[in-house]
Design an enzyme around this catalytic site. Structure first.
Site, PDB file in Angstrom:
ATOM      1  N   ARG A 246       0.831  -1.307  -0.077  1.00 17.24           N
ATOM      2  CA  ARG A 246       0.070   0.151  -0.142  1.00 17.24           C
ATOM      3  C   ARG A 246       0.693   1.125   0.069  1.00 17.24           C
ATOM      4  NH1 ARG A 246      -4.706  -1.579  -2.049  1.00 17.24           N
ATOM      5  NH2 ARG A 246      -5.727  -2.971  -0.568  1.00 17.24           N
TER       6      ARG A 246
ATOM      7  N   THR B  40       0.629 -10.603 -12.841  1.00 18.21           N
ATOM      8  CA  THR B  40       1.459 -11.970 -12.614  1.00 18.21           C
ATOM      9  C   THR B  40       0.716 -12.786 -11.311  1.00 18.21           C
ATOM     10  OG1 THR B  40       2.905 -10.909 -11.011  1.00 18.21           O
ATOM     11  CG2 THR B  40       3.447 -10.810 -13.323  1.00 18.21           C
TER      12      THR B  40
ATOM     13  N   HIS C 232      -7.809  -1.946  -9.347  1.00 16.64           N
ATOM     14  CA  HIS C 232      -6.466  -1.586 -10.174  1.00 16.64           C
ATOM     15  C   HIS C 232      -7.024  -1.413 -11.646  1.00 16.64           C
ATOM     16  CE1 HIS C 232      -2.602  -2.470  -8.017  1.00 16.64           C
ATOM     17  NE2 HIS C 232      -3.259  -2.659  -7.221  1.00 16.64           N
TER      18      HIS C 232
END
Length: 444
Positions: free
Chosen positions: A282, A304, A321
């Site tokens: 974070r 990944t 994201h």
């Protein structure tokens, strides 16, 4: 032709040292400090030379002893610090310096030059085309003035290798017939000032964001900007939004902000740039990595971590994201990062090396006494692909070496292997940044 941006800021830089607005606070927190705009070409030619430019060159480990030509756009003090001519006189450069620019700018220089100093003044006006050493220089009118109309110019510069740039700083919006002068030039790079951001009402002698977009569009219509042209915004001031938002808004018109210390190899194949971004959990490392690639219209995001069926917390992380990435970005979920690096045709963001390493440890059963040597071979393969990658690439990784010693053997194994992986990738990267509490700190 190599272009080193000695500065990319407005007259007061960015942040303004006396300002506590949100834009300045954001720039200061990020450590993105922009000085007055100037550029060094091939270590022999200065495009503008404000008072901050010589010291900026020294900080960037460049020596100005080889500078033979100084092209001045106008006499405003952020573009012309004539005291540099005196400082040069105190050192024996061994050759003549040609100072080229509008007559008023040259007049500001003359008191700083002794009668025997090796300096030659060359006065130019808009419409001139001159030879400057191995460079061909077209002098263009600017919509900007210091004392009178016509005392400011822009430059169309062609290098010895045939590469060509437009230096359009300072100027306000240009009339329609101005673009006939650069029709069909297909510049390799254009540097256009963008000073006022959302405050276009501050005056006609500079671009705000709307005017910048209109100028870039006009350059495209006349063939001065083509798909391969690198469009760089310079002379950036604090009336602009914070840099993350600015990158997005410039990207919409196919441009990007310049950065102090940035080196452009103009006319050559754009150099591959490999960036490693490190940070704790974070810390803001992924967001920073995304911002680094925000100026590209399309980017492949290499996730990944794969999918975690039945893990809603992980799914929420992935969704957050994806929401903040542009719609034009594509996503690949794979742990075979080496293959992606070798096959890539456009910019990549690899997020992250920690989850990649975990996947390789899982694959080879290392947690249960499996083949650790196979993971080492995978790391060697990744490093080889990283070196060979022919596109801009940013990789994100966790910085795990600053916390407590893990209580488990598997935790210590992972920490040690990731630390070695990070060090290995850093050793073959052009840029390495550590993000701490949302603040990027340059390590290289």
């Amino acid at each position: 032709m190599e272009v080193l941006l000695l500065g990319t800021g407005a007259a007061d830089g960015w942040p303004n040292p006396f300002c506590n607005c949100a834009s300045c606070a954001d720039a200061a927190q990020r450590g993105e400090i922009r000085g007055q705009t100037a550029a060094l070409i091939d270590d022999v030619l200065l495009l503008d030379c404000g008072p901050e430019a010589p010291r900026a060159a020294v900080r960037l480990r460049r020596n100005l002893a080889g500078v033979r030509y100084m092209l001045l756009t106008h006499a405003h003090t952020d573009h012309l610090g004539p005291q540099a001519l005196l400082f040069r006189a105190w050192a024996d450069a061994g050759h003549v310096l040609e100072v080229i620019g509008p007559a008023d700018a040259l007049d500001a220089c003359r008191p700083w030059v002794g009668p025997d100093d090796p300096v030659r003044f060359v006065s130019v006006t808009a419409g001139d085309r001159i030879t400057v050493g191995n460079y061909d220089v077209g002098v263009l009118p600017a919509r900007h003035k210091v004392f009178r109309d016509g005392d400011s110019v822009l430059y169309d510069l062609t290098g010895p290798d045939g590469s060509r740039i437009l230096w359009a700083c300072d100027t306000g919006p240009l009339p329609a017939d101005w673009f006939d002068r650069v029709r069909g030039t297909a510049f390799d790079a254009v540097f256009v000032e963008e000073t006022f951001g959302d405050r276009s009402e501050l005056g006609p002698g500079h671009h705000g964001l709307p005017e910048f977009a209109e100028t870039v569009a006009a350059l495209r219509r006349c063939g001065a900007v083509v798909d391969s042209t690198d469009v760089v915004a310079v002379h950036l001031g604090h009336h602009n939004p914070p840099i993350a938002e600015l990158r997005e808004r410039l990207r919409a018109c196919g441009a990007r902000p310049g950065a102090d210390g940035e080196v452009l190899c103009v006319g050559a194949e754009r150099p591959v740039h490999r960036t490693l971004v490190l940070g704790g959990v974070r810390s803001g490392k992924s967001r920073h990595a995304e911002e680094l690639l925000a100026s590209y219209p399309t980017v492949t995001y290499v996730a990944t971590g794969g999918t975690h069926e039945g893990d809603p917390e992980w799914s929420q992380r992935v969704a957050l994201h994806r929401e903040r990435r542009p719609d034009s970005w594509s996503t690949i979920e794979t742990s075979d990062v080496a293959k992606v690096l070798r096959d890539a045709a456009g910019p990549l963001l690899v997020d992250c090396l920690g989850t990649w390493l975990t996947a390789r440890l899982d694959l080879h059963g290392v947690w249960n006494g499996g083949d650790a040597a196979a993971v080492d071979a995978d790391i060697d393969d990744l490093l080889d692909a990283w070196r060979q990658c022919r596109v801009p690439v940013v990789a994100v990784s966790n910085e795990v070496g600053s916390g407590v010693v893990p209580a488990s053997a598997s935790g210590r194994l992972f920490r040690d292997m990731l630390g070695r992986l990070n060090a290995s990738v850093a050793s073959v990267s052009d840029t390495v940044t550590l993000v701490v509490a949302g603040i990027p700190v340059s390590l290289r």
